[in-house]
Design an enzyme around this catalytic site. Structure first.
Site, PDB file in Angstrom:
ATOM      1  N   GLU A   1      33.772  32.474  50.324  1.00  0.00           N
ATOM      2  CA  GLU A   1      34.978  33.301  50.386  1.00  0.00           C
ATOM      3  C   GLU A   1      35.923  32.751  51.457  1.00  0.00           C
ATOM      4  O   GLU A   1      37.107  32.518  51.206  1.00  0.00           O
ATOM      5  CB  GLU A   1      34.578  34.739  50.721  1.00  0.00           C
ATOM      6  CG  GLU A   1      35.751  35.693  50.881  1.00  0.00           C
ATOM      7  CD  GLU A   1      35.327  37.043  51.423  1.00  0.00           C
ATOM      8  OE1 GLU A   1      36.117  37.989  51.305  1.00  0.00           O
ATOM      9  OE2 GLU A   1      34.201  37.165  51.977  1.00  0.00           O
ATOM     10  N   HIS A   2      35.409  32.555  52.660  1.00  0.00           N
ATOM     11  CA  HIS A   2      36.151  31.956  53.763  1.00  0.00           C
ATOM     12  C   HIS A   2      35.437  30.677  54.189  1.00  0.00           C
ATOM     13  O   HIS A   2      34.250  30.718  54.493  1.00  0.00           O
ATOM     14  CB  HIS A   2      36.206  32.887  54.989  1.00  0.00           C
ATOM     15  CG  HIS A   2      36.640  34.287  54.692  1.00  0.00           C
ATOM     16  ND1 HIS A   2      35.736  35.318  54.489  1.00  0.00           N
ATOM     17  CD2 HIS A   2      37.876  34.827  54.597  1.00  0.00           C
ATOM     18  CE1 HIS A   2      36.396  36.442  54.273  1.00  0.00           C
ATOM     19  NE2 HIS A   2      37.698  36.175  54.324  1.00  0.00           N
TER      20      HIS A   2
ATOM     21  N   THR B   1      31.085  40.141  52.293  1.00  0.00           N
ATOM     22  CA  THR B   1      31.941  39.079  52.823  1.00  0.00           C
ATOM     23  C   THR B   1      31.117  37.876  53.271  1.00  0.00           C
ATOM     24  O   THR B   1      29.934  38.000  53.604  1.00  0.00           O
ATOM     25  CB  THR B   1      32.796  39.605  53.982  1.00  0.00           C
ATOM     26  OG1 THR B   1      33.788  38.632  54.323  1.00  0.00           O
ATOM     27  CG2 THR B   1      31.955  39.913  55.209  1.00  0.00           C
TER      28      THR B   1
ATOM     29  N   HIS C   1      47.863  31.329   5.883  1.00  0.00           N
ATOM     30  CA  HIS C   1      48.653  30.803   6.997  1.00  0.00           C
ATOM     31  C   HIS C   1      49.672  29.788   6.469  1.00  0.00           C
ATOM     32  O   HIS C   1      50.847  29.809   6.839  1.00  0.00           O
ATOM     33  CB  HIS C   1      47.747  30.106   8.024  1.00  0.00           C
ATOM     34  CG  HIS C   1      47.033  31.046   8.939  1.00  0.00           C
ATOM     35  ND1 HIS C   1      46.177  32.008   8.500  1.00  0.00           N
ATOM     36  CD2 HIS C   1      47.066  31.148  10.306  1.00  0.00           C
ATOM     37  CE1 HIS C   1      45.693  32.674   9.539  1.00  0.00           C
ATOM     38  NE2 HIS C   1      46.222  32.175  10.651  1.00  0.00           N
TER      39      HIS C   1
ATOM     40  N   HIS D   1      31.021  42.960  59.611  1.00  0.00           N
ATOM     41  CA  HIS D   1      31.493  43.765  58.487  1.00  0.00           C
ATOM     42  C   HIS D   1      30.383  44.618  57.890  1.00  0.00           C
ATOM     43  O   HIS D   1      30.597  45.779  57.538  1.00  0.00           O
ATOM     44  CB  HIS D   1      32.043  42.856  57.379  1.00  0.00           C
ATOM     45  CG  HIS D   1      33.469  42.470  57.561  1.00  0.00           C
ATOM     46  ND1 HIS D   1      34.511  43.345  57.385  1.00  0.00           N
ATOM     47  CD2 HIS D   1      34.036  41.283  57.877  1.00  0.00           C
ATOM     48  CE1 HIS D   1      35.654  42.722  57.591  1.00  0.00           C
ATOM     49  NE2 HIS D   1      35.392  41.474  57.907  1.00  0.00           N
TER      50      HIS D   1
ATOM     51  N   GLU E   1      41.397  24.616   7.922  1.00  0.00           N
ATOM     52  CA  GLU E   1      40.636  25.750   8.480  1.00  0.00           C
ATOM     53  C   GLU E   1      40.333  26.804   7.417  1.00  0.00           C
ATOM     54  O   GLU E   1      39.854  27.890   7.743  1.00  0.00           O
ATOM     55  CB  GLU E   1      41.417  26.366   9.644  1.00  0.00           C
ATOM     56  CG  GLU E   1      41.527  25.433  10.847  1.00  0.00           C
ATOM     57  CD  GLU E   1      42.134  26.097  12.075  1.00  0.00           C
ATOM     58  OE1 GLU E   1      42.641  27.229  11.984  1.00  0.00           O
ATOM     59  OE2 GLU E   1      42.089  25.461  13.150  1.00  0.00           O
TER      60      GLU E   1
ATOM     61  N   ASP F   1      42.578  37.259  58.075  1.00  0.00           N
ATOM     62  CA  ASP F   1      42.337  38.668  57.773  1.00  0.00           C
ATOM     63  C   ASP F   1      43.571  39.522  58.043  1.00  0.00           C
ATOM     64  O   ASP F   1      43.755  40.562  57.401  1.00  0.00           O
ATOM     65  CB  ASP F   1      41.172  39.195  58.622  1.00  0.00           C
ATOM     66  CG  ASP F   1      39.821  38.762  58.090  1.00  0.00           C
ATOM     67  OD1 ASP F   1      39.751  38.335  56.924  1.00  0.00           O
ATOM     68  OD2 ASP F   1      38.833  38.843  58.844  1.00  0.00           O
TER      69      ASP F   1
ATOM     70  N   GLN G   1      32.397  37.773  60.985  1.00  0.00           N
ATOM     71  CA  GLN G   1      32.138  38.229  59.624  1.00  0.00           C
ATOM     72  C   GLN G   1      30.864  39.052  59.536  1.00  0.00           C
ATOM     73  O   GLN G   1      30.784  39.986  58.734  1.00  0.00           O
ATOM     74  CB  GLN G   1      32.051  37.027  58.678  1.00  0.00           C
ATOM     75  CG  GLN G   1      33.366  36.299  58.501  1.00  0.00           C
ATOM     76  CD  GLN G   1      34.485  37.226  58.045  1.00  0.00           C
ATOM     77  OE1 GLN G   1      34.423  37.799  56.965  1.00  0.00           O
ATOM     78  NE2 GLN G   1      35.514  37.362  58.861  1.00  0.00           N
TER      79      GLN G   1
END
Length: 440
Positions: free
Chosen positions: A332-333, A240, A425, A265, A420, A366, A262
């Site tokens: 992340e945050h 985190t 096609h 964690h 192409e 959170d 944080q």
């Protein structure tokens, strides 16, 4: 306790050169991949027997079965502290408010008269959710994974969480109680890479899933990488991260407490302050000392996290430079604690989630902001989003053209097919008009 990186004075470099100056944890998923490969293939070949063996090897429990009995879910909910239940229910309520608004409706575009394309959104059929159970217990992660899947309309959902020796080989009772509150009745006492393998391959007990989501350790991340292509994943979640962009209007006590929140964690958790105020940097560094001493998980998590190479106070010349740094970091945050924080937040390009001003700490997100806390880490916010209803939906285009509408564009289709060197096609269109295409 926390190092400093001084980026003042010289012009900031661009792109990778700037990212290389910023702190980041060592998280080698590629190396872990080779270690989880035999575990995943063992689950493929031996199913539940392998899961039971790994529970004894890695979690220290001997299981008779991996599926959690329905009675255990009911017992966990009945025994849940009423205060905790109330908090979980409020978290669920707020998450549903936010995620229900993310539902997508079919949308039709009339391209030409007689020709239309509709995009419809279809949920994946079955999802495996993972809730960690190592250093901490995360019922909040059950909510953050289950609610968007439910709001997307996923019809079949199972959850895995590591067995706990202290609880008779079952996952933590608060995890089980959260499952019961959410109506998840298919729960497995399985952790780590083997849980991802169970969902990817299926076993005698657990049907295979189309997608696996949820945070976990490096072994979970490596297993997700191993199965990418066979199943869908949310992200390879790493340690985190919090980054705080702050100026001299920020309260150093708030900033210090958010960095610590944080850091608790994991010893690899990243705590980064980006500021143009040396006075704030000094004050935050000073605040960290008594706040760390007054909390829990100090020696095994917080101090290693704050002292690690992944954490730092980054000094910049101004908020403009700070914005460039946090965009290069892609946290992340990301907290914005500056003057006119809302307008600064609007200019951020890369972040998993942005928390604006002094009254929106990451801890709120959170648990009870209503936002999702399953977010991209390791700089992946520059290309990936957090978990949402859209994560569980697939967009399918429905093409509906009349003869006249096809005739109007047939010559362009044939021209492009020939350009192409794919004549068949063009022939597929010509066949519908007796081999003479209108407009040619």
């Amino acid at each position: 306790m926390i190092s400093r990186i001084d980026l003042r004075g010289d012009a900031l470099p661009e792109g990778p050169a700037l990212r290389a100056l910023l702190p980041r944890a060592d998280f080698d998923v590629a190396a872990a991949l080779e270690k989880v490969r035999p575990i995943c293939e063992d689950v493929h070949h031996r199913g539940d027997a392998a899961l039971i063996e790994y529970a004894e090897k890695f979690d220290g429990v001997r299981l008779d079965q991996v599926r959690v009995p329905a009675a255990a879910l009911k017992e966990a909910l009945a025994g849940l502290d009423p205060v905790v239940r109330e908090a979980l229910e409020e978290s669920i309520r707020r998450a549903r408010l936010v995620h229900s608004a993310q539902r997508r409706a079919p949308h039709t575009v009339q391209v030409v008269p007689g020709g239309k394309v509709t995009e419809k959104w279809v949920p994946v059929e079955r999802v495996g959710l993972y809730a960690p159970g190592g250093r901490s217990v995360y019922p909040s992660s059950v909510i953050m994974n289950a609610v968007p899947a439910q709001e997307a309309g996923v019809g079949s959902m199972a959850l895995a969480s590591p067995p706990q020796a202290d609880f008779g080989g079952l996952p933590h009772p608060t995890i089980l109680a959260a499952c019961a509150l959410l109506g998840i009745d298919e729960v497995y006492a399985v952790g780590g890479a083997q849980a991802v393998a169970m969902f990817a391959y299926g076993t005698e007990t657990c049907a295979p899933a189309n997608m696996v989501t949820g945070p976990g350790n490096i072994w979970v991340a490596a297993a997700k990488r191993y199965f990418t292509g066979r199943i869908g994943i949310d992200t390879e979640a790493g340690p985190t991260e919090i980054a705080v962009l702050a100026d001299d209007t920020a309260d150093p006590a708030h900033v210090a407490s958010d960095l610590i929140s944080q850091a608790e964690h994991d010893p690899l958790a990243a705590a980064v302050l980006v500021t143009d105020s040396e006075a704030l940097a000094d004050a935050v560094a000073k605040e960290l000392v008594p706040q760390v001493a007054a909390t829990k998980h100090v020696e095994d998590r917080i101090i290693p996290a704050l002292e690690g190479r992944q954490s730092a106070i980054v000094l910049v010349d101004g908020v403009e430079e700070g914005l460039r740094v946090v965009d290069a970091y892609g946290a992340e945050h990301l907290e914005i604690q500056t003057a006119d924080a809302p307008s600064v937040a609007e200019r951020v390009k890369n972040a998993g989630a942005i928390f604006v001003g002094p009254w929106a700490p990451v801890s709120l997100g959170d648990y009870c902001a209503g936002s999702n806390h399953v977010l991209p880490t390791g700089g992946c916010a520059c290309h990936s989003s957090g978990l949402s209803v859209q994560s569980f939906l697939r967009g399918i285009h429905i093409v509906d053209y009349t003869r006249e509408a096809l005739a109007d564009v047939a010559h362009h289709v044939v021209t492009l097919a020939e350009a192409e060197d794919l004549p068949a096609h063009g022939a597929a269109v010509k066949a519908r008009f007796g081999w003479k295409v209108p407009g040619q």
